[in-house]
Write an enzyme that holds these catalytic residues in place. Structure first.
Site, PDB file in Angstrom:
ATOM      1  N   LYS A 107     -23.048  48.001  39.517  1.00  0.00           N
ATOM      2  CA  LYS A 107     -23.884  47.258  38.911  1.00  0.00           C
ATOM      3  C   LYS A 107     -25.327  46.823  39.289  1.00  0.00           C
ATOM      4  O   LYS A 107     -26.255  46.368  38.827  1.00  0.00           O
ATOM      5  CB  LYS A 107     -22.978  45.812  38.723  1.00  0.00           C
ATOM      6  CG  LYS A 107     -22.070  46.016  37.870  1.00  0.00           C
ATOM      7  CD  LYS A 107     -21.188  44.674  37.416  1.00  0.00           C
ATOM      8  CE  LYS A 107     -20.143  45.029  36.298  1.00  0.00           C
ATOM      9  NZ  LYS A 107     -18.973  45.461  36.787  1.00  0.00           N
TER      10      LYS A 107
HETATM   11  C1  LIG Z   1     -17.873  45.935  35.862  1.00  0.00           C
HETATM   12  C2  LIG Z   1     -17.219  47.043  36.816  1.00  0.00           C
HETATM   13  C3  LIG Z   1     -16.372  48.000  35.981  1.00  0.00           C
HETATM   14  C4  LIG Z   1     -16.518  48.290  34.155  1.00  0.00           C
HETATM   15  O1  LIG Z   1     -17.866  48.282  33.797  1.00  0.00           O
HETATM   16  P1  LIG Z   1     -18.213  47.905  32.175  1.00  0.00           P
HETATM   17  O2  LIG Z   1     -19.492  48.209  32.154  1.00  0.00           O
HETATM   18  O3  LIG Z   1     -17.884  46.420  32.174  1.00  0.00           O
HETATM   19  O4  LIG Z   1     -17.358  48.704  31.427  1.00  0.00           O
HETATM   20  C5  LIG Z   1     -15.846  48.934  36.496  1.00  0.00           C
HETATM   21  N1  LIG Z   1     -15.822  48.896  37.753  1.00  0.00           N
HETATM   22  C6  LIG Z   1     -16.028  48.153  38.519  1.00  0.00           C
HETATM   23  C7  LIG Z   1     -16.022  48.441  40.039  1.00  0.00           C
HETATM   24  C8  LIG Z   1     -17.037  47.027  37.791  1.00  0.00           C
HETATM   25  O5  LIG Z   1     -17.852  46.297  39.023  1.00  0.00           O
END
Ligand SMILES: *Cc1c(COP(=O)(O)O)cnc(C)c1O
Length: 469
Positions: A115
């Site tokens: 993210k």
């Molecule tokens: C947020 C997250 C996901 C899922 O991602 P999305 O964009 O919500 O599908 C998967 N793995 C980790 C470690 C995350 O932080």
């Protein structure tokens, strides 16, 4: 410029330019903003990405979505600064696990999850837009664990922004919680909500749909409902594919999925001209998406807690963007499907499983499969996967057991140190935190506990944030 225009998936909110769409987050009709048209990149442009610095690829990928609202020089400065916060010179390096199978390490940013790739970019972009307009904003963000830390890290100390994160009390890892609760800046507010992630997300949506409150505190959103969260993530699909031979060679991706943001970025990369052979939705035991792909019915069930908490989700917000695309941009149909989801917890996708299979494969992984995959991969290669990434590898192997001439990239969405409790259960030890984060474990925490009650949360925000005054 038509690419700069954004429309809502529910068809009843005003069209906005890029900057307003970024500040709005969620559209006023409850829908999500999507570009009116998808830009494309030429094969020559894609070929030129091989070996280029990540921030340069980001500018090439993101610029067509801005409609000229942000200059190329501004975008370049934002991207360069955002990706300098990563501790790997390649920003998102590829690591080979076995013949034809790679992991794309997206966890070298300040909070050890993918993210950061979008959030570090978005915080600088928002700051630029607000400064130009001499405005302030209150950012409210629901988190299953990783978004909150990434948002707090990206916005802490920002002059024009207060950041409020809502996380499900007791359902995030210690490292995840501490990333939200230890920053001392006055513009950071961590709220532990007595509920699940879906409850937190529903609170955020309710605040956005309360237009008076929304205007009163200048509400803005950085969940992946914000288009500027999705756009920077398109970059690494292009960068990884170019490193593996695109546009001359196709590549497949397997993507650990919760809110459907990351995999939607892959879908957009394909729409923009990237040769993606297969795009696999990888879930944990919360398998609403694989069930939808198999049956054509999107149906909510209870959330179960797993070792991959960032995917413990039943309502995948960004799936609405894909539905809009695959159902001929029929906003009236989206409105009736979302109403049906609210009333009966389910709706039918037009075209059913056959239509969905044109764009995605989908697989889920059980908790025992995740543990086994992590142990077996460590034994075979020495590489330590964390549980979200393991779901991606399991899905990839379920789809393609024999080596293929088309390489497959599994998105490694987090660093194992972020999930110390789960890693200790599975392999008997946790990965050490990178030295730059060791302070986290000893610093004082600052957190406010609130009930799953929108009025309580709104009152808190009214009395503590600056844009409200
Ligand atoms: C947020 C997250 C996901 C899922 O991602 P999305 O964009 O919500 O599908 C998967 N793995 C980790 C470690 C995350 O932080």
């Amino acid at each position: 410029m038509s690419n700069g225009q954004y429309i809502s998936t529910r068809g009843e909110a005003p069209e906005l330019g890029f900057e307003d769409a970024v500040l709005a987050g969620l559209a006023r009709d409850g829908g999500l903003y999507v570009p009116k048209q998808w830009p494309t990149l030429s094969p020559d442009t894609i070929a030129s990405f091989a070996g280029r610095p990540f921030h340069e690829v980001a500018v090439e990928v993101i610029e067509p979505f801005t409609g000229g609202a942000v200059s190329r020089a501004e975008l370049t400065a934002i991207a360069k600064d955002a990706y300098a916060s990563f501790d790997h010179p390649a920003v998102t390096p590829l690591v080979q696990l076995e013949p034809g199978r790679f992991v794309l390490e997206l966890f070298h940013g300040p909070t050890l999850a993918f993210k950061d790739v979008a959030m570090q970019f978005l915080s600088r972009l928002m700051d630029l837009i607000l400064a130009k307009r001499n405005q302030r904003a209150t950012i409210v963000c629901a988190t299953s664990g990783d978004t909150g830390g990434a948002a707090v890290e990206a916005f802490r100390g920002a002059d024009n922004v207060d950041i409020v994160v809502l996380f499900p009390d007791g359902r995030v890892s210690d490292v995840q919680r501490r990333m939200m609760t230890t920053p001392t800046e006055a513009n950071v507010h961590a709220l532990a909500i007595d509920g699940t992630f879906d409850d937190c997300q529903a609170l955020v949506k309710a605040m956005f749909n309360d237009h008076r409150f929304r205007d009163e505190v200048a509400l803005s959103g950085v969940n992946s409902i914000n288009w500027a969260r999705v756009a920077p993530q398109i970059t690494y699909y292009f960068a990884a594919a170019a490193a593996l031979g695109a546009p001359h060679r196709k590549v497949s991706f397997s993507v650990p999925t919760g809110n459907f943001g990351d995999i939607f970025a892959g879908y957009v990369a394909k729409r923009m001209g990237l040769g993606i052979e297969r795009l696999t939705v990888a879930s944990n035991s919360n398998d609403i998406l694989p069930r939808t792909m198999a049956t054509g019915t999107y149906e909510k069930r209870g959330v179960v807690a797993t070792s991959s908490p960032s995917m413990d989700i039943q309502v995948s917000s960004n799936f609405e963007r894909y539905l809009f695309e695959t159902q001929s941009r029929d906003a009236a149909l989206i409105r009736s499907q979302m109403a049906s989801l609210g009333q009966s917890g389910r709706f039918e996708v037009r075209g059913g499983p056959a239509r969905l299979a044109e764009d995605f494969a989908a697989e889920s992984a059980s908790e025992s499969e995740v543990a086994e995959c992590i142990r077996e991969t460590r034994a075979a290669t020495g590489y330590l996967l964390e549980p979200h990434t393991a779901c991606g590898l399991i899905a990839s192997r379920k789809r393609q057991s024999a080596p293929s001439t088309i390489p497959e990239v599994v998105l490694a969405t987090a660093h194992p140190a972020k999930f110390a409790e789960a890693m200790t259960d599975i392999v008997g030890a946790s990965a050490p935190l990178p030295a730059r984060l060791s302070h986290l474990l000893t610093e004082q925490e600052r957190v406010t506990q609130l009930n799953n009650d929108v009025v309580e949360v709104q009152n808190y925000i009214r009395t503590t944030t600056r844009a409200a005054r």
